[in-house]
Design an enzyme around this catalytic site. Structure first.
Site, PDB file in Angstrom:
ATOM      1  N   LYS A 104      14.379  14.199  19.548  1.00  0.00           N
ATOM      2  CA  LYS A 104      14.739  15.519  20.069  1.00  0.00           C
ATOM      3  C   LYS A 104      16.136  15.870  19.601  1.00  0.00           C
ATOM      4  CE  LYS A 104      12.895  18.692  22.817  1.00  0.00           C
ATOM      5  NZ  LYS A 104      11.467  18.981  23.051  1.00  0.00           N
ATOM      6  N   ALA A 218       3.955  29.866  26.805  1.00  0.00           N
ATOM      7  CA  ALA A 218       2.940  28.978  27.367  1.00  0.00           C
ATOM      8  C   ALA A 218       2.071  29.699  28.411  1.00  0.00           C
ATOM      9  CB  ALA A 218       3.614  27.752  27.972  1.00  0.00           C
TER      10      ALA A 218
HETATM   11  P1  NAD Z   1       9.320  31.110  27.539  1.00  0.00           P
HETATM   12  O1  NAD Z   1      10.797  31.288  27.529  1.00  0.00           O
HETATM   13  O2  NAD Z   1       8.491  31.792  26.508  1.00  0.00           O
HETATM   14  O3  NAD Z   1       8.748  31.579  28.973  1.00  0.00           O
HETATM   15  C1  NAD Z   1       9.255  31.122  30.191  1.00  0.00           C
HETATM   16  C2  NAD Z   1       8.675  31.978  31.307  1.00  0.00           C
HETATM   17  O4  NAD Z   1       9.129  31.457  32.564  1.00  0.00           O
HETATM   18  C3  NAD Z   1       9.087  33.433  31.286  1.00  0.00           C
HETATM   19  O5  NAD Z   1       7.995  34.252  31.640  1.00  0.00           O
HETATM   20  C4  NAD Z   1      10.147  33.529  32.366  1.00  0.00           C
HETATM   21  O6  NAD Z   1      10.221  34.814  32.961  1.00  0.00           O
HETATM   22  C5  NAD Z   1       9.607  32.520  33.353  1.00  0.00           C
HETATM   23  N1  NAD Z   1      10.616  32.065  34.308  1.00  0.00           N
HETATM   24  C6  NAD Z   1      11.930  31.815  34.097  1.00  0.00           C
HETATM   25  N2  NAD Z   1      12.521  31.472  35.257  1.00  0.00           N
HETATM   26  C7  NAD Z   1      11.557  31.486  36.193  1.00  0.00           C
HETATM   27  C8  NAD Z   1      11.535  31.228  37.595  1.00  0.00           C
HETATM   28  N3  NAD Z   1      12.642  30.894  38.251  1.00  0.00           N
HETATM   29  N4  NAD Z   1      10.350  31.310  38.224  1.00  0.00           N
HETATM   30  C9  NAD Z   1       9.230  31.658  37.568  1.00  0.00           C
HETATM   31  N5  NAD Z   1       9.192  31.935  36.266  1.00  0.00           N
HETATM   32  C10 NAD Z   1      10.341  31.850  35.595  1.00  0.00           C
HETATM   33  O7  NAD Z   1       9.088  29.557  27.533  1.00  0.00           O
HETATM   34  P2  NAD Z   1       7.735  28.766  27.130  1.00  0.00           P
HETATM   35  O8  NAD Z   1       7.791  28.429  25.707  1.00  0.00           O
HETATM   36  O9  NAD Z   1       6.564  29.478  27.693  1.00  0.00           O
HETATM   37  O10 NAD Z   1       7.980  27.396  27.929  1.00  0.00           O
HETATM   38  C11 NAD Z   1       7.688  27.266  29.317  1.00  0.00           C
HETATM   39  C12 NAD Z   1       7.604  25.802  29.665  1.00  0.00           C
HETATM   40  O11 NAD Z   1       6.597  25.193  28.852  1.00  0.00           O
HETATM   41  C13 NAD Z   1       8.886  25.000  29.414  1.00  0.00           C
HETATM   42  O12 NAD Z   1       8.974  23.964  30.377  1.00  0.00           O
HETATM   43  C14 NAD Z   1       8.650  24.409  28.045  1.00  0.00           C
HETATM   44  O13 NAD Z   1       9.433  23.241  27.837  1.00  0.00           O
HETATM   45  C15 NAD Z   1       7.170  24.100  28.154  1.00  0.00           C
HETATM   46  N6  NAD Z   1       6.553  23.907  26.841  1.00  0.00           N
HETATM   47  C16 NAD Z   1       6.390  24.950  25.983  1.00  0.00           C
HETATM   48  C17 NAD Z   1       5.830  24.718  24.737  1.00  0.00           C
HETATM   49  C18 NAD Z   1       5.590  25.846  23.778  1.00  0.00           C
HETATM   50  O14 NAD Z   1       4.999  25.590  22.715  1.00  0.00           O
HETATM   51  N7  NAD Z   1       5.972  27.071  24.079  1.00  0.00           N
HETATM   52  C19 NAD Z   1       5.435  23.412  24.359  1.00  0.00           C
HETATM   53  C20 NAD Z   1       5.609  22.357  25.273  1.00  0.00           C
HETATM   54  C21 NAD Z   1       6.174  22.627  26.513  1.00  0.00           C
END
Ligand code: NAD
Length: 414
Positions: A104, A218
């Site tokens: 990472k 996600a």
């Molecule tokens: P993103 O930034 O696209 O979306 C995050 C979402 O969470 C947004 O809709 C935001 O409004 C919401 N959010 C923020 N604070 C919040 C709160 N207090 N309560 C409720 N919702 C809230 O991020 P993402 O890529 O969708 O990632 C989300 C999670 O999934 C993270 O933990 C990330 O590590 C994990 N993840 C994502 C991927 C990927 O490919 N995108 C892969 C593995 C893990």
């Protein structure tokens, strides 16, 4: 003192290691990172002044293949956080059975306050500082929080300049035109959906109702895929709050509203709820897809969903996973539930190696196979050891890792 992300990562590992009764020296080998690289990156800012940024890369272990994991841009990134995330990647890559170790990276910066030019110069600087340590057979970065395909393209271009030729497989999550893979954008959510379908089958449920916390890459993509598959989604949320309608939500409309207004809460055919209330709804499946640490021993007794699909990283604590299991609920751990992203990153790396791109259909077929196989292994380990899915995933991964150490001769005595 509050538990750190590293404490939480170790707690989960140690719980599984104890069940396997593994030797102290093996625990030591597996819980210490192979290499930590910290660099200072001088960047000329738009005001002509130089600012120096701190960058990290942790290569946790490479017993199963080159290390792999994303690069995070965030003002609060710390070395300890990057170390925990690299450790996590080691087990995620093992569970989903891609031939990679865990790595990472991170840079302490606030991309929201930087111009595209400044972000480009920082990204090129990161590669200049790290290039000796990364590469398709050494360590392969990818996007993470606040990094994206454009940043991957700049990084690959910088590597090209240093090496004097294109090395597409040195990074994944690239734009399609530069060796990226079809299906990468939806891979995390799609992988989660494949796993959920297996869990639904195993529990003999029929089209369960679903609540999703977080509406980003996600969460929104999962909502889109699940509603297309005919699932009833009764609640979704983002950082501004949540919406709920027991009859089901019009996801297509909500996606449009989110894109136009920035929040799902402007959808009118639903009641407003808080993010905390969403977690405690009367619903069959709960998908935390936003933040870490949202289900802990504090609120776990109020969680009613039969299946919790951990699409976010670290949304359910180790203690809460066990409590859910004891109440007859299944929490599908992050290292399985969201491993579709790294699985398709692996496919991207393979396509770069052979120089032949696959269609989206081919990529998704391969992804489905991998996710189902990983789910089956974790499910049967959970039954065999009578433990929650989180512990089972670690037990399965640690066993696989130990057999690799064995073959390599790492554990030979004398
Ligand atoms: P993103 O930034 O696209 O979306 C995050 C979402 O969470 C947004 O809709 C935001 O409004 C919401 N959010 C923020 N604070 C919040 C709160 N207090 N309560 C409720 N919702 C809230 O991020 P993402 O890529 O969708 O990632 C989300 C999670 O999934 C993270 O933990 C990330 O590590 C994990 N993840 C994502 C991927 C990927 O490919 N995108 C892969 C593995 C893990």
């Amino acid at each position: 003192m509050a538990k750190t992300i590293w404490d939480e990562a170790l707690e989960q590992f140690n719980k599984a290691a104890k069940k396997l009764n593994i030797d102290e020296s093996v625990v030591e080998i597996l819980t210490n990172p192979k290499r930590i690289i910290q660099v200072s990156i001088p960047v000329r800012m738009d005001n002509a002044k130089i600012k120096v940024f701190q960058g990290f890369r942790v290569q946790f272990n490479d017993f199963r293949g080159p290390t792999k994991g994303g690069i995070r841009y965030h003002p609060n990134v710390t070395l300890e956080e990057v170390k925990a995330l690299a450790f996590w990647m080691t087990w995620k890559n093992t569970v989903v059975d891609v031939p990679f170790g865990g790595g990472k990276g991170g840079v302490m910066c606030n991309p929201k306050e930087m111009s595209p030019g400044e972000i480009e110069r920082l990204s090129r600087g990161y590669i200049e500082a790290m290039h000796k340590f990364i590469g398709p057979e050494k360590d392969i970065p990818a996007p993470d929080v606040y990094t994206n395909p454009q940043i991957m393209a700049w990084m690959m271009d910088e590597y090209h300049k240093i090496e004097g030729h294109n090395v597409f497989g040195m990074i994944t999550g690239k734009p399609i035109e530069l060796g990226g893979s079809e299906g990468r954008g939806q891979a995390t959510a799609q992988g989660g959906v494949y796993v959920l379908e297996e869990a639904v089958k195993a529990l003999k449920m029929t089209k369960p109702s679903i609540a999703i916390q977080g509406f980003g890459n996600a969460g929104m993509t999962a909502a889109e895929l699940l509603s297309k598959d005919g699932y009833k989604i009764i609640a979704v949320s983002d950082s501004k709050g949540g919406i709920y309608n027991s009859k089901g939500l019009d996801i297509k409309k909500i996606i449009q509203i989110k894109k136009e207004t920035g929040t799902v809460t402007n959808y009118e055919l639903a009641n407003k709820i808080s993010n905390e209330e969403l977690l405690e709804l009367e619903v069959d499946v709960l998908i935390p897809a936003a933040l870490e640490g949202v289900i802990t021993s504090k609120n776990v007794n109020n969680v009613k969903a039969k299946i919790i699909l951990e699409l976010a990283n670290g949304p359910v604590s180790t203690e809460a996973r066990e409590k859910l299991y004891n109440k007859g609920q299944i929490s599908i751990p992050d290292i399985l539930a969201n491993s579709g992203g790294v699985a398709v990153s692996y496919f991207e790396w393979v396509q770069n190696k052979i120089g032949y791109p696959w269609s989206e259909k081919e990529v998704l077929e391969k992804l489905k196979k991998k996710m189902i196989a990983a789910f089956d292994e974790v499910y049967s380990t959970s039954k065999e050891f009578k433990v929650d899915f989180g512990t089972a995933a670690y037990i399965y991964a640690i066993k696989k890792m130990i057999s690799v150490l064995d073959w390599r001769g790492t554990m030979k005595k004398g």
